[in-house]
Design a protein around this motif. Structure first.
Motif, PDB file in Angstrom:
ATOM      1  N   ASP A  91       0.731  -1.312  -0.068  1.00 35.95           N
ATOM      2  CA  ASP A  91       0.100  -0.038   0.044  1.00 35.95           C
ATOM      3  C   ASP A  91       0.986   1.387  -0.159  1.00 35.95           C
ATOM      4  O   ASP A  91       0.704   2.312  -0.849  1.00 35.95           O
ATOM      5  N   TRP A  94       2.755   1.914  -3.172  1.00 39.98           N
ATOM      6  CA  TRP A  94       1.768   2.089  -4.679  1.00 39.98           C
ATOM      7  C   TRP A  94       1.233   3.744  -4.061  1.00 39.98           C
ATOM      8  O   TRP A  94       1.253   4.565  -4.823  1.00 39.98           O
ATOM      9  N   THR A 144       4.008   1.002 -13.663  1.00 41.12           N
ATOM     10  CA  THR A 144       3.525   0.111 -14.480  1.00 41.12           C
ATOM     11  C   THR A 144       4.547  -0.891 -15.055  1.00 41.12           C
ATOM     12  O   THR A 144       4.144  -2.175 -15.045  1.00 41.12           O
ATOM     13  N   PHE A 147       3.586  -3.097 -11.399  1.00 44.64           N
ATOM     14  CA  PHE A 147       2.304  -3.677 -11.129  1.00 44.64           C
ATOM     15  C   PHE A 147       1.517  -4.197 -12.450  1.00 44.64           C
ATOM     16  O   PHE A 147       0.829  -5.003 -12.353  1.00 44.64           O
ATOM     17  N   VAL A 150      -2.359  -0.233 -14.721  1.00 48.72           N
ATOM     18  CA  VAL A 150      -2.474   0.683 -13.588  1.00 48.72           C
ATOM     19  C   VAL A 150      -3.379   1.841 -13.829  1.00 48.72           C
ATOM     20  O   VAL A 150      -3.485   2.044 -15.132  1.00 48.72           O
ATOM     21  N   TYR A 166      -8.466   1.673 -14.713  1.00 52.00           N
ATOM     22  CA  TYR A 166      -7.027   1.023 -14.889  1.00 52.00           C
ATOM     23  C   TYR A 166      -6.800   0.890 -16.447  1.00 52.00           C
ATOM     24  O   TYR A 166      -7.764   0.553 -17.240  1.00 52.00           O
ATOM     25  N   TYR A 465      -1.205  -5.885  -6.652  1.00 59.13           N
ATOM     26  CA  TYR A 465      -2.025  -4.724  -6.425  1.00 59.13           C
ATOM     27  C   TYR A 465      -2.156  -4.588  -4.939  1.00 59.13           C
ATOM     28  O   TYR A 465      -2.656  -5.600  -4.219  1.00 59.13           O
ATOM     29  N   GLU A 469      -6.463  -0.789  -2.739  1.00 56.42           N
ATOM     30  CA  GLU A 469      -6.934  -0.667  -4.014  1.00 56.42           C
ATOM     31  C   GLU A 469      -8.117  -1.685  -4.323  1.00 56.42           C
ATOM     32  O   GLU A 469      -9.150  -1.337  -4.639  1.00 56.42           O
ATOM     33  N   VAL A 470      -7.777  -2.956  -3.786  1.00 49.42           N
ATOM     34  CA  VAL A 470      -8.962  -3.883  -3.716  1.00 49.42           C
ATOM     35  C   VAL A 470     -10.029  -3.577  -2.875  1.00 49.42           C
ATOM     36  O   VAL A 470     -11.238  -3.739  -3.565  1.00 49.42           O
ATOM     37  N   THR A 477     -10.249  -2.527  -9.892  1.00 47.22           N
ATOM     38  CA  THR A 477      -9.346  -3.376  -9.569  1.00 47.22           C
ATOM     39  C   THR A 477      -9.701  -4.858  -9.826  1.00 47.22           C
ATOM     40  O   THR A 477      -8.686  -5.267 -10.475  1.00 47.22           O
ATOM     41  N   ILE A 481      -7.856  -7.116 -12.447  1.00 49.11           N
ATOM     42  CA  ILE A 481      -7.463  -8.547 -11.862  1.00 49.11           C
ATOM     43  C   ILE A 481      -7.797  -9.553 -13.031  1.00 49.11           C
ATOM     44  O   ILE A 481      -7.137 -10.549 -13.489  1.00 49.11           O
ATOM     45  N   ASN A 488      -4.610 -11.839  -8.300  1.00 51.39           N
ATOM     46  CA  ASN A 488      -3.825 -10.793  -8.261  1.00 51.39           C
ATOM     47  C   ASN A 488      -2.477 -11.429  -7.774  1.00 51.39           C
ATOM     48  O   ASN A 488      -1.757 -11.303  -6.610  1.00 51.39           O
TER      49      ASN A 488
END
Length: 499
Positions: A91, A94, A144, A147, A150, A166, A465, A469-470, A477, A481, A488
């Motif tokens: 977290d 990000w 990017t 992850f 994004v 995203y 992620y 975000e989830v 998100t 995924i 994820n």
């Protein structure tokens, strides 16, 4: 009573109407930087915050790329060595990058706002906006690469967009390359920039041009396997526009003596604080195999006498189960020492001449440009050795080793370049992680579990992620995924990682 209430209401509305002219001023927090602070003052703080987080690897909820690149291994929280990360582990990483993007966008907005634009030519204003644009692109490039898909087109665009969609990496990458070309065109090197508050280049806009072009070269080569046509065009554009051509041009951020340690890497490594993060055995095996002289500058070799540069294995076992004790493993060396023990500050490299020469060697091998791949490879290795202050005799000896020289080193050009690039990137974990995935060399080590071992297919290939975000952007998100296979997962490959 009713008359009194009516009179009070009338008085209240008269009072409010007399105050409306100053309402906005009264309700603006004078302490907030938005719209109230000179962007010249915001820039150094923004860069320092971004670089501290980018470099600070291994701590709780911080940048975990040192583990993913297998430069570092955890000595206390060994569950993270086997990719068993705590729920909110990603977290902060990000969030730091997206907060930086928002700040750089606000800087670009504020340079046009009075009184901060007073006395500045349009060229100077464009230069200041270009600085923010380049740093924003750098942040998106990090996001990017790590992850995959994004938030991009809607990210940090408006306070009204709290759940941005995203974007596909296949759309993000070409746009970043296009933006780098445009931002270089917008810069007037004869006009001023941010001046001394530009803690990267002290206001030298020529250096920002070279930074942007060199970054474009890096991004172009990331596409070499997935879209060679776009890659080749962008490579030639970047080289024509001008990239780094010596170690003197290296793009780096200096951590000054105001920090508790010159390098944020030292805050939980080795002697600094507690023995939590050590040099990973994967990395020490690579440099030990070729008796790399950079070992003496990169790390302390306090391992056993027969193996002084002894890396810590990627395992879930506790440190008490290993024979060498707290000081029996390699950790960061002199170049990362405390601030009061060196007469010059340690710097973290964002992109350097060695990387540019490695990219040129690869571009020759792929047929993107003409030239001598072996010469560019030798230039790259030499530049890295010189940066680490290895002596000229040791450099000559090293380059003449059959397992180092381009003509005789083992494997394909990918293996030769990939292995030496991995050594040269240390401790730039983000770029080591990216280029190892792209070139597939050197082979990383599957972590050892308590009851077995992961396989090569289980090696991490992306960051998951974050939980925030989830939970906070669930629809977008979940769609992202689903777009990468429905999980994820850290073993899902990003778009440009095709091998």
């Amino acid at each position: 009573m009713m008359k009194k209430i009516i009179l009070l209401l009338i008085g209240f509305f008269i009072f409010m109407s007399s105050c409306t002219d100053g309402f906005e001023e009264l309700n603006t927090d004078p302490k907030t930087p938005i719209g109230q602070t000179d962007p010249s003052f915001i820039l150094p703080t923004a860069l320092n915050s971004l670089m501290n987080h980018h470099v600070y690897t291994g701590a709780v909820n911080e940048n975990q790329l040192g583990t993913f690149s297998q430069y570092f291994a955890k000595y206390d929280y060994t569950n993270e060595n086997i990719y068993d990360f705590r729920g909110n582990m990603f977290d902060t990483h990000w969030g730091s990058l997206y907060r930086s993007i928002a700040v750089f966008r606000d800087i670009a907005r504020l340079v046009e706002v009075a009184p901060y634009n007073n006395g500045l030519s349009q060229s100077a204003l464009n230069n200041r906006k270009a600085v923010s644009e380049i740093m924003e692109i750098w942040c998106f490039h990090q996001l990017t690469d790590q992850f995959g898909d994004v938030p991009y087109s809607e990210a940090a665009q408006s306070p009204d967009i709290v759940t941005p969609k995203y974007d596909k990496q296949s759309d993000i990458y070409p746009d970043l390359i296009k933006r780098l070309g445009a931002v270089v065109e917008s810069i007037d090197t004869s006009a001023e920039g941010f001046g001394p508050t530009d803690v990267f280049f002290d206001g030298d806009m020529n250096r920002w041009v070279v930074f942007a072009n060199s970054l474009k070269l890096r991004l172009a080569m990331r596409l070499a396997d997935i879209d060679p046509s776009v890659a080749s065009t962008a490579v030639n554009e970047a080289l024509t526009a001008g990239v780094l051509d010596s170690n003197n041009d290296n793009i780096k951020y200096y951590f000054n003596t105001a920090n508790a340690f010159m390098s944020p890497l030292r805050r939980n490594d080795g002697e600094a604080g507690w023995v939590d993060v050590l040099i990973c055995e994967t990395f020490t095996d690579v440099v030990n195999e070729v008796e790399d002289p950079r070992r003496w500058y990169m790390m302390y070799g306090w391992g056993p006498e027969d193996k002084p540069f002894n890396g810590y294995p990627l395992t879930y076992q506790t440190k008490g189960e290993f024979p060498h004790g707290d000081w029996g493993y390699a950790f960061l060396g002199w170049n990362f020492r405390y601030g009061d023990e060196r007469d010059y500050p340690w710097a973290h490299i964002l992109i350097d001449y060695a990387e540019v020469e490695f990219l040129k060697a690869e571009a020759v091998e792929r047929g993107f440009i003409g030239g001598d791949a072996a010469l560019h490879y030798t230039n790259a290795v030499t530049a890295s050795l010189e940066y680490w202050e290895v002596g000229s005799d040791a450099i000559t000896t090293y380059l003449s080793r059959p397992d180092v020289a381009y003509a005789t080193a083992e494997g394909t050009w990918k293996q030769k370049i990939g292995t030496q690039k991995y050594i040269a990137f240390f401790p730039q974990s983000s770029e080591a992680f990216a280029e190892q995935r792209r070139l597939d060399y050197p082979a990383l080590t599957p972590p050892v579990l308590v009851s077995g071992q992961l396989t090569q297919a289980d090696i991490a290939t992306r960051l998951p992620y974050p939980i925030s975000e989830v939970n906070m952007n669930p629809i977008n998100t979940t769609a992202a995924i689903d777009g990468i296979g429905g999980e994820n997962s850290i073993t899902t490959k990003v778009w440009w990682d095709v091998n």
